[in-house]
Design an enzyme around this catalytic site. Structure first.
Site, mmCIF file in Angstrom:
data_model
loop_
_atom_site.group_PDB
_atom_site.id
_atom_site.type_symbol
_atom_site.label_atom_id
_atom_site.label_comp_id
_atom_site.label_asym_id
_atom_site.label_seq_id
_atom_site.Cartn_x
_atom_site.Cartn_y
_atom_site.Cartn_z
ATOM 1 N N LYS A 59 42.246 61.400 39.157
ATOM 2 C CA LYS A 59 42.853 60.587 40.222
ATOM 3 C C LYS A 59 41.788 60.134 41.213
ATOM 4 O O LYS A 59 41.818 58.996 41.697
ATOM 5 C CB LYS A 59 43.966 61.387 40.925
ATOM 6 N N GLN A 87 48.465 68.208 44.442
ATOM 7 C CA GLN A 87 48.567 68.386 42.993
ATOM 8 C C GLN A 87 49.559 69.509 42.671
ATOM 9 O O GLN A 87 49.467 70.604 43.221
ATOM 10 C CB GLN A 87 47.181 68.704 42.409
ATOM 11 N N ASP A 131 53.068 60.068 46.670
ATOM 12 C CA ASP A 131 53.802 60.482 45.472
ATOM 13 C C ASP A 131 55.275 60.069 45.532
ATOM 14 O O ASP A 131 55.979 60.139 44.530
ATOM 15 C CB ASP A 131 53.737 62.016 45.320
#
Ligand code: NAP
Length: 283
Positions: A54, A98, A121
């Site tokens: 990422k 994460q 997210d």
């Protein structure tokens, strides 16, 4: 029939390039470069690789990253403290935590502590609520948004289509159903208590398999010509395999490779969301 490829890798590359152009234009105007803060709790090697990928994707789009690592013994309060500091840090456009995190951490509390504008997210209840209500202004979760973008980019007709989603998680199934509904598909959500899964999937013009169960969708469960999105990530002998059985490509009209379909699109949406978070904060 041999299914046409829903090429997530190729579209993700286009999206990284698009975002890179938008970032360069902002920087040329003297505005700050967007910045993504990544948080990794513990030392799970697979999670570390996901975070690294990422960060590389962000760099490719001209987005800065800051890397935050916490020990596996981190408490909910300690993670909330870091999130609160990143909320207050004006240089940070978006925060990625994460997952999975170690079991002692209450992610509901951590996500609630995150500024919804920096929730790249799309997991914060405000963003999930805006999506559920069909209201604009929220952040759409990356995997569902990537799936819908891939279908639309390929020209798969969503309005009026029968869409069947297998899986009802808050991460994938539920939000992808809401995004398809928003585009006027007729949506059915299936799960482990669904009585006759095949009866539903056979009627699907669009089939999203997001159960994480190896060999769940057999080719005789797929309507000829359907667009099939294989979200599942199962691991066999160290290799990623989806939820589809053999021969689905002979029946489907469109199909995502797995890997190379939903995964790259998920990462592309994270980068797009980070750019948009910055653009929204500082138009
Ligand atoms: P999850 O939280 O485990 O949810 C799985 C869902 O599938 C549940 O709703 C479950 O039903 C349903 N399900 C499981 N077995 C089923 C069966 N035999 N028949 C019908 N429904 C069944 O998983 P998730 O987070 O949604 O992720 C789903 C899969 O996608 C996983 O393999 C995950 O690794 C993968 N994934 C991939 C990406 C990517 O970027 N490629 C991103 C996210 C997720 P119940 O609710 O009744 O238990």
């Amino acid at each position: 029939m041999t299914a046409r490829k829903l090429d997530g890798q190729a579209l993700a590359t286009e999206i990284f390039e698009q975002v890179a152009r938008l970032v360069a234009a902002r920087v040329a105007e003297g505005k700050p470069r967007p910045a993504l803060a990544t948080i990794l709790v513990g030392d799970d090697p697979a999670s570390a690789i996901y975070v690294r990928t990422k960060q590389k994707n962000a760099a490719r789009a001209g987005i800065e990253t800051s890397d935050h690592r916490l020990p596996a013994s981190t408490t909910t309060a300690q993670l909330v403290e870091l999130v609160t500091a990143l909320n207050a840090d004006d240089r940070i456009s978006g925060v990625l935590i994460q997952q999975p995190v170690p079991p002692q951490i209450d992610m509901t509390r951590v996500i609630a502590a995150l500024d919804p504008v920096k929730d790249v997210d799309g997991f914060h209840p405000v963003n999930a609520g805006l999506l559920a209500l069909g209201l604009p202004g929220g952040v759409e979760p990356c995997t569902p948004a990537g799936i819908v973008e891939l279908l639309e980019h390929a020209g798969v007709g969503l309005s009026g289509a029968n869409a069947v989603v297998v899986g009802r998680s808050n991460l994938v199934g539920k939000p992808v159903a809401l995004l398809l509904l928003k585009r006027n598909a007729t949506v059915t959500l299936c799960h482990t208590r669904t009585r006759d899964l095949a009866a539903h999937t056979r009627d699907a013009d669009i089939l999203v398999a997001a159960a994480g169960k190896l060999d769940l969708i057999h080719k005789d469960m797929v309507k000829p010509g359907a667009a099939v999105v294989d979200v599942g990530a199962n691991w066999v002998d160290g290799k990623q395999v989806g939820d589809l059985g053999a021969g689905v490509e002979e029946v489907a009209g469109w199909l995502t490779p797995n890997p190379g379909g939903v995964g790259p699109m998920t990462r592309a949406m994270l980068i797009k969301n980070t750019y948009q978070a910055e653009a929204r904060r500082r138009p």
